[in-house]
Enzyme design. Sequence first.
Site, PDB file in Angstrom:
ATOM      1  N   CYS A 424       0.861  -1.177   0.000  1.00  0.00           N
ATOM      2  CA  CYS A 424       0.000   0.000   0.000  1.00  0.00           C
ATOM      3  C   CYS A 424       0.898   1.226   0.000  1.00  0.00           C
ATOM      4  O   CYS A 424       2.123   1.129  -0.085  1.00  0.00           O
ATOM      5  CB  CYS A 424      -0.954   0.008   1.194  1.00  0.00           C
ATOM      6  SG  CYS A 424      -0.154   0.298   2.792  1.00  0.00           S
ATOM      7  N   HIS A 591      -5.090   6.600   7.999  1.00  0.00           N
ATOM      8  CA  HIS A 591      -3.727   6.768   8.492  1.00  0.00           C
ATOM      9  C   HIS A 591      -2.973   7.667   7.534  1.00  0.00           C
ATOM     10  O   HIS A 591      -3.442   7.969   6.437  1.00  0.00           O
ATOM     11  CB  HIS A 591      -3.013   5.422   8.654  1.00  0.00           C
ATOM     12  CG  HIS A 591      -3.010   4.581   7.421  1.00  0.00           C
ATOM     13  ND1 HIS A 591      -4.107   3.827   7.049  1.00  0.00           N
ATOM     14  CD2 HIS A 591      -2.073   4.360   6.472  1.00  0.00           C
ATOM     15  CE1 HIS A 591      -3.829   3.165   5.925  1.00  0.00           C
ATOM     16  NE2 HIS A 591      -2.612   3.480   5.555  1.00  0.00           N
TER      17      HIS A 591
END
Length: 675
Positions: A424, A591
Amino acid sequence: MTDAAAGTKSPGTLRVGVQKFGTFLSGMIMPNISAFIAWGLLTALFIDTGWLGQDGPIVAWQWADSRILGGGITPDGQEWLGLVSPIITYLLPLLIAFTGGRMVYEHRGGVVGAVAAFGVIVGASGTVMFLGAMIAGPLAAYILKVVEKPWQGRIKAGFEMLVDNFSAGFVAFFTALAAFFWLAPVMRWVTDILGAVVGWLVETGLLPLASIIVEPAKVLFLNNAINHGVFTPIGSEQATETGRSLLFLVEANPGPGAGMLLALLLFGVGAARATAPGALVIQFLGGIHEVYFPYVLAKPILIVGLIAGGATGVLTNMIFQSGLVAPASPGSIFAVLIQTAPGSHIGVILSVLLSAAVSFTVCALLLLASRKRDLAAEAAGTDGFSAAVAQTEANKGRKSSVLGGLAGTTAVATRPIEKVVFACDAGMGSSAMGASVLRNKIKQAGIQGVTVTNKAIAALDGSADLVITQAQLTDRAKQREGDAVHVSVDNFMNSPRYDEVVQLLLEQSSPAEDAPAAAPSEEPAGSSDDGVLTVGNVRIHAGSATREEAVKEAADILESAGAVTGAYFDAMLAREQTVSTYMGNELAIPHGTNEAKDAIRGSALSVVRYDGGVDWDGDAVTFVVGIAGQGDAHLTILSNVAALFSDDDQVARLKAASTPEELFSLFQTVNEEQA
């Protein structure tokens, strides 16, 4: 979700850039298609040459009544605006601008974008300003985003609304003035040039040659930049002047694809022939043209038939001077007929039928010429149709439920898969959870000799055999792992792609007696650390929240825990703009980006349950788990959160918890069981 065969070259930078640009344009137009349809119906009925207009084929209303709706000049010289002109002049461009601004900076960006677009709409009086709205809306929203960035998360409590409203108001004021005085003249000139070019192509009879560009572009999902950037704006302006435009059918004509699928049905082989009937129904009646793209990728020569068919359809509409009153979206025969202008039905129907006939004839000849080779390839099991489906989804940039049913295999490996990497953007949140879910599935399947790790895309080093990413990040991952199999997902908790990967690994595994010793499980290092998630970091709200509000609350909890600085909120928002942190099963894990490491002082998690739900860019979210990770201390508990939310029964228990303490207890219980 997309899969790409191993060894497939990464898309060229130019193609990817055009594709993203086209997708952005499409994102402004497509949500507002219903408004285009409504305007098209009004146009078809009430303008002078409409069905119920003064000169229409059916004069069912009094002259004055049709004028009230259609607009025009009365015998005494007074002008009626009606509905048709204001909608195309003001409403549709403003909807486009608002949608574009919202894509850049959520609702406030949409509001500022709409105000700025009004400047270019009024400044270019007499010209339909779709192109100007497509520029002014997103640009004004981006300016607001840049202007507000220095004080994001730093305004004292109670003053946020005051500062936000005035900053947006000032930006809207100045951008509207700039659009009126500077952008409007430029866009009027650009629109005139584009209109003149299209007019020249029509007058010289060269417009059918546009199919040479449009048909291949469709297969590569590059058509949106052409269709929504040029054809729709110019076609809409033509429709206001003449009541119709053939430009709406250059790309949307379902005839060429139908002709090719019919040829495959009669003369194709293997999986292509078996799936062609269903694809034909979906394409021609449902208007989902992407369903035929894999057939072209599997046999590229068929693009010749599509080009010939598309050019035939354009030429037919030119000869009959026929067209549609508004865009036909999706490109279904039903949508085409509904939007056909009065007096254009013969030409439009013939354009569909003749384009299908030409496409069928050319494709049939090409299939018959290569039939012997195709049968040999089918016998050898190398017809390539499944890989073509995967490549089509890769071109699209996300999973397609329509394409998913065309082929059973989604990933093609040319070497044994031993190292699976879940990547990611930051490598510390979604990838860890996704890797945990997949690792458990592999373990349950009894597969040995395969390791599953998680990394940031920037940390990929070329050693992976299979890389799993979010669809928006696949192209970046391919640039770093060009020889790996790439699988893209959009649901981290229960993606069907995980089961397909497990099946692929089972098919490649050796008999049990020859299987290599199991590799050590590469669970993330570190311990769960009781301080990572505390009861004070768990909240339950009865109401709902916007995505930005939910991210802000998660950031505030993490900052109160001493895990991050105020700058971390900006990084969390930047992450959402790049790729959504929605994980599936009503869970989002906001996040920061990989560049936000300096804003992290320690590891912490926050858990907030919104019983009223959060609209997470189109996905319904109940649980928002904020993450700040320093080192690997937070990854073990994230792995357990992933296991928790992959079980529907456990998610139900989490939703039933009546107090934050009870909710915390459920998280702690799972942590103890999984530790």
